[in-house]
Design an enzyme around this catalytic site. Sequence first.
Site, short mmCIF file in Angstrom:
data_model
loop_
_atom_site.label_atom_id
_atom_site.label_comp_id
_atom_site.label_asym_id
_atom_site.label_seq_id
_atom_site.Cartn_x
_atom_site.Cartn_y
_atom_site.Cartn_z
N LYS A 264 0.74 -4.38 4.98
CA LYS A 264 0.77 -2.96 5.36
C LYS A 264 -0.12 -2.75 6.58
CE LYS A 264 -0.98 1.53 3.71
NZ LYS A 264 -1.70 2.22 2.62
N LYS A 276 -5.26 14.46 3.94
CA LYS A 276 -6.40 14.01 3.15
C LYS A 276 -7.61 14.95 3.34
CE LYS A 276 -5.40 9.03 3.55
NZ LYS A 276 -5.28 8.70 2.11
N ASP A 287 -6.60 1.15 7.13
CA ASP A 287 -5.35 1.10 6.38
C ASP A 287 -4.36 0.06 6.93
OD1 ASP A 287 -4.26 2.05 4.06
OD2 ASP A 287 -3.29 3.79 4.96
N ASP A 346 1.33 11.20 1.56
CA ASP A 346 0.15 10.34 1.60
C ASP A 346 0.38 9.05 0.80
OD1 ASP A 346 -2.40 9.57 2.32
OD2 ASP A 346 -3.39 10.62 0.68
N GLU A 348 2.43 6.67 1.80
CA GLU A 348 3.29 6.16 2.87
C GLU A 348 3.36 4.64 2.93
OE1 GLU A 348 -0.37 4.99 4.13
OE2 GLU A 348 0.11 6.97 3.37
N ARG A 350 3.85 2.30 0.74
CA ARG A 350 4.96 1.68 0.02
C ARG A 350 6.27 1.82 0.79
NH1 ARG A 350 3.76 5.53 -4.98
NH2 ARG A 350 1.70 5.08 -4.08
#
Length: 511
Positions: A264, A276, A287, A346, A348, A350
């Site tokens: 990811k 958030k 991330d 949020d 996202e 996956r």
Amino acid sequence: MTTFALRTASPAKTRAEAVVVGVLPDGVLAPGAEDVAAAYGRKLSGLLASIGINGMPGEVAKVPTGGVISSPLLVLVGLGPDAGPDAVRRAAGNAARAVTNAASVALALPADSPELVRAVIEGYRLGGYAFTSYKSQPGTPTTPAEIVVLTPAARRAEIAAAVEPAQVLVDAVVAARDWVNTPPADLTPPAFAEAIAAAVKTANKGLGKGATKVTVDVLDEAALAELGCGGLLGVGAGSAAPPRLVELTYAPQDAVAHLALVGKGITFDSGGLWIKPAASMATMKEDMAGAAAVVQATLAAARLGLPVRISAFAALAENMIGEAAMRPGDVLTTYDGTTVEISNTDAEGRLVLADALGRAVEQRPDAIIDIATLTGHMVLALGDRIAGVMGDDAVVADVLAAAEAAGEDAWPMPIPEYMDERVHSSTIADLAQYDGIRWGGGLFAAAFLREFTGGLPWAHLDIAGPTYNKGGATGHLATGATGYGVATLIELLELTAAGRGAAAPAPSAPA
């Protein structure tokens, strides 16, 4: 430029500017420091007591030697009761931050096995890591010009052979940390894709003649649209920086197995329209750590010449709040044709992984491993030091074994049968991306990802907790990016190359 060397020299006689020794809880010096203990004699116990060193993990003390040994500075580091690779790695990292302005350091920590030698080198280099690219005055470097590992086994072939893999692993972890620590404005999906391509080019130049090169293909937003990668395009729609899918291939002719690595790569996660809270957004440059890990593990495998074919996929997007941002209620179609109802913008990660997993399945690997800073639920379940591992039992067991050998904490988590019902709960699409139930969100996410694995052997690592250290440096972990997952993936590839693990081919029956 730091040089490493293995020597059999006595730590009491070395003329390095600092010598590092380990201390056990019983108040004696650890193996490797016998000559130092002999030089101090009966004064040693009093010295340890006076400076408060009890041999516990995390303890560090610097003592001027006054000529008792040849080195002017003795560095004492607590090891705890088990002086194994994990303890040695942490202690070496603590020592690295304690020794500054030294041109040479001798490490007299336990190092009579290849695993311990690797732990000493990895710990010291990673413990001295600092991200200074944005400092106008970087400050005093913590890494000396010369580092010597003192061990009586220095001349043994297997000990000498441990140095290069340790250096390769550290280089990979450091590169991943640098990417994760880079401000998100400077590492948008297009910029990250360019950085990956540049890293591949540099790595290939460093390979020996005849070595298998890594190939790289960067798919831009037009290519993603043509392929139907609705997950990446949907997540990236709200950003001025369009998404990318970077695909790497390492295909040695002598490969004994084929692994697909999927990472990811959300370069910044605002949460989209489910924005958030400010405190949760502060470190969301992290991330993309999964993508960084799979890229660096692939390049490390090429440097090590491992006989494992690797198909690596870095799914890169930025989750922002632009005029075209995806909305709750939208339906996206992923690369393999699956439709997904969006309920939480949020969640996202996956979605971009769904496209990348679909691409990975087409390569028909022996196993797929995906790695992602996927859910806060896993942090609630396991804390900020432990990754959750889910998937097929055999592949999960391999990942857990690799993590243990690499010194990265991981724990198996289930995917209960009832999660399948939750994932298929949408009334208008094939799958529900999110169902609003607070409990078991990390398990739901894993069940969702499983839908895109084509029934192939698979494991999922949720590294949302350990990928970023928000506290002070400890052991070999610096503040900020930890590079978690790189060492585990490299260890898994080495395990596979050695013919062990679920992805290894079954032995041939006797004729």
